[in-house]
Design a protein around this motif. Structure first.
Motif, PDB file in Angstrom:
ATOM      1  N   SER A 299       0.830  -1.214   0.000  1.00  0.00           N
ATOM      2  CA  SER A 299       0.000   0.000   0.000  1.00  0.00           C
ATOM      3  C   SER A 299       0.863   1.262   0.000  1.00  0.00           C
ATOM      4  O   SER A 299       0.535   2.245  -0.684  1.00  0.00           O
ATOM      5  N   ILE A 300       1.976   1.258   0.735  1.00  0.00           N
ATOM      6  CA  ILE A 300       2.866   2.421   0.739  1.00  0.00           C
ATOM      7  C   ILE A 300       3.572   2.565  -0.597  1.00  0.00           C
ATOM      8  O   ILE A 300       3.668   3.660  -1.165  1.00  0.00           O
ATOM      9  N   ALA A 301       4.076   1.442  -1.141  1.00  0.00           N
ATOM     10  CA  ALA A 301       4.757   1.491  -2.441  1.00  0.00           C
ATOM     11  C   ALA A 301       3.800   1.953  -3.536  1.00  0.00           C
ATOM     12  O   ALA A 301       4.168   2.769  -4.397  1.00  0.00           O
ATOM     13  N   TRP A 302       2.578   1.444  -3.512  1.00  0.00           N
ATOM     14  CA  TRP A 302       1.566   1.845  -4.493  1.00  0.00           C
ATOM     15  C   TRP A 302       1.329   3.349  -4.417  1.00  0.00           C
ATOM     16  O   TRP A 302       1.268   4.048  -5.438  1.00  0.00           O
ATOM     17  N   SER A 303       1.211   3.863  -3.179  1.00  0.00           N
ATOM     18  CA  SER A 303       0.981   5.299  -3.000  1.00  0.00           C
ATOM     19  C   SER A 303       2.155   6.124  -3.512  1.00  0.00           C
ATOM     20  O   SER A 303       1.973   7.126  -4.217  1.00  0.00           O
ATOM     21  N   LEU A 304       3.363   5.740  -3.154  1.00  0.00           N
ATOM     22  CA  LEU A 304       4.542   6.516  -3.535  1.00  0.00           C
ATOM     23  C   LEU A 304       4.765   6.498  -5.038  1.00  0.00           C
ATOM     24  O   LEU A 304       5.137   7.505  -5.638  1.00  0.00           O
ATOM     25  N   ILE A 305       4.545   5.352  -5.664  1.00  0.00           N
ATOM     26  CA  ILE A 305       4.713   5.262  -7.121  1.00  0.00           C
ATOM     27  C   ILE A 305       3.661   6.112  -7.834  1.00  0.00           C
ATOM     28  O   ILE A 305       3.955   6.820  -8.798  1.00  0.00           O
ATOM     29  N   ALA A 306       2.421   6.051  -7.337  1.00  0.00           N
ATOM     30  CA  ALA A 306       1.336   6.792  -7.979  1.00  0.00           C
ATOM     31  C   ALA A 306       1.513   8.294  -7.845  1.00  0.00           C
ATOM     32  O   ALA A 306       1.006   9.063  -8.676  1.00  0.00           O
ATOM     33  N   THR A 307       2.228   8.747  -6.801  1.00  0.00           N
ATOM     34  CA  THR A 307       2.376  10.189  -6.559  1.00  0.00           C
ATOM     35  C   THR A 307       3.832  10.639  -6.726  1.00  0.00           C
ATOM     36  O   THR A 307       4.215  11.681  -6.211  1.00  0.00           O
ATOM     37  N   ARG A 308       4.628   9.870  -7.451  1.00  0.00           N
ATOM     38  CA  ARG A 308       6.060  10.183  -7.559  1.00  0.00           C
ATOM     39  C   ARG A 308       6.328  11.512  -8.254  1.00  0.00           C
ATOM     40  O   ARG A 308       7.386  12.110  -8.064  1.00  0.00           O
ATOM     41  N   ASP A 309       5.387  11.993  -9.066  1.00  0.00           N
ATOM     42  CA  ASP A 309       5.568  13.273  -9.749  1.00  0.00           C
ATOM     43  C   ASP A 309       5.049  14.447  -8.922  1.00  0.00           C
ATOM     44  O   ASP A 309       4.998  15.577  -9.403  1.00  0.00           O
ATOM     45  N   LYS A 310       4.648  14.165  -7.669  1.00  0.00           N
ATOM     46  CA  LYS A 310       4.119  15.220  -6.801  1.00  0.00           C
ATOM     47  C   LYS A 310       4.911  15.229  -5.501  1.00  0.00           C
ATOM     48  O   LYS A 310       4.433  14.772  -4.464  1.00  0.00           O
TER      49      LYS A 310
END
Length: 345
Positions: A299-310
């Motif tokens: 869940s943390i990896a999914w979040s960080l990857i999805a928001t890596r441009d922010k």
């Protein structure tokens, strides 16, 4: 559920309680000047609290063996994961009331003391109910599954701390000054004791944490009903909550999918609790640890990857909680801030 039965001498309970008190006192002295806590300082304190929590597991390993230590670590991990959801709501409360950064630590300090007290009460009541009435496992299990479902579908719900019934009751009973007066919770006006807005914030924090305490304690009770393990897992996870807040407050939007992982953990704990009173019996602790670790990581990896441009959390110079990237709280008023993973009240 995992039934661990070992005698805990009264002096051990006393030693752990005194140790927790000493750590709280050290933390209070270290921040007595109400300075603004930066990321580096918060990260160092977080590392210290995590090291203490993990170190206590090694003490249990040497004292009672691997099964006890593994059970403690399972409880500690699930509590630590669920505490991130506390951080979401704390940030929203601080933003709503526009609490100055320098006073936030004091509110969280006393909030943690209240949280420890509430959890201790819930632990003994919950453990006793599970031991005496087997059917309470089904009630607690169903509650955890429902809570997990509500968490998964509650994205972007508005939070209005001033509408909290406990906050409204306090305002009716205690004369309140709608302003901050430094870090004071009370002051005297014309000879009358009056609560400040900072006290109202503390009440809001404590009221929301009561909700967190119920499902987080129930989640650990799904792992074991050994009150010493449940208490220490809760206590050492909660002790680092203040530092965790200052570490993550500016990055909360980066964890926009974490609430799905937390929902899975709560539902898993509920299923585990129900199965413990069926022919299936208790699930093995290694499996529990694996599910917790994998769920949190994904869940943390999914979040960080999805928001890596922010990198700022929202891409617009804010921290995603209503404040600026520099940590200043947004003005109170208008519509309440939004929460990406609020636990239901």
């Amino acid at each position: 559920m995992n039934e661990l039965s070992f005698a805990v001498p009264l002096w051990v309970w006393a030693a752990v309680t005194v140790g927790i008190g000493v750590m709280l006192a050290v933390d209070l002295v270290a921040h007595r000047d109400n300075h603004v806590i930066g990321f580096r300082e918060a990260a160092l304190w977080s590392a210290l609290w995590i090291a203490i929590g993990l170190g206590f597991g090694l003490v249990l390993l040497a004292w009672q063996g691997g099964e006890t230590a593994s059970t403690y670590y399972a409880g500690y991990l699930i509590e630590k994961a669920l505490s991130i959801d506390n951080v979401f709501v704390f940030a929203l409360v601080f933003s709503f009331f526009a609490v100055p950064d320098a006073y936030q630590h004091k509110v969280l300090f006393w909030g943690v003391i209240g949280a420890l007290g509430a959890r201790l009460v819930f632990i003994f009541i919950g453990a006793e109910l599970l031991q005496v009435f087997f059917w309470t496992a089904y009630v607690f299990g169903a509650f955890l599954i429902w809570t997990g479902y509500k968490m998964a579908v509650s994205k972007d719900e508005e939070v209005h701390p001033d509408r909290n019934p406990v906050v409204r009751l306090v305002k009716r009973i205690i004369p309140t000054d709608p302003q901050f007066h430094g870090d004071r919770f009370f002051l005297r006006v014309n000879g009358r004791r009056v609560a400040t807005l900072l006290f109202v914030v503390l009440v809001a924090i404590e009221a929301t944490d009561l909700v967190f305490a119920v499902d987080s304690v129930a989640a650990v009770l799904a792992i074991t009903t050994n009150t010493f393990i449940v208490w220490t897992a809760n206590a050492f996870a909660v002790l680092g909550l203040r530092s965790l807040y200052f570490c993550l407050a500016g990055l909360l939007r980066r964890f926009q999918y974490l609430h799905y992982g937390l929902a899975v953990l709560l539902a898993f704990a509920g299923v585990k609790l129900i199965l413990s009173e069926t022919p299936v019996g208790k699930l093995p602790i290694p499996l529990t640890l694996g599910v917790i670790a994998v769920t949190i990581t994904v869940s943390i990896a999914w979040s960080l990857i999805a928001t890596r441009d922010k990198p700022g959390g929202t891409g617009d110079g804010t921290d995603g909680t209503g404040g600026t990237a520099g940590g200043e709280a947004a003005p109170a008023g208008g519509s309440g801030p939004h929460h990406t993973g609020e636990r239901p009240s």
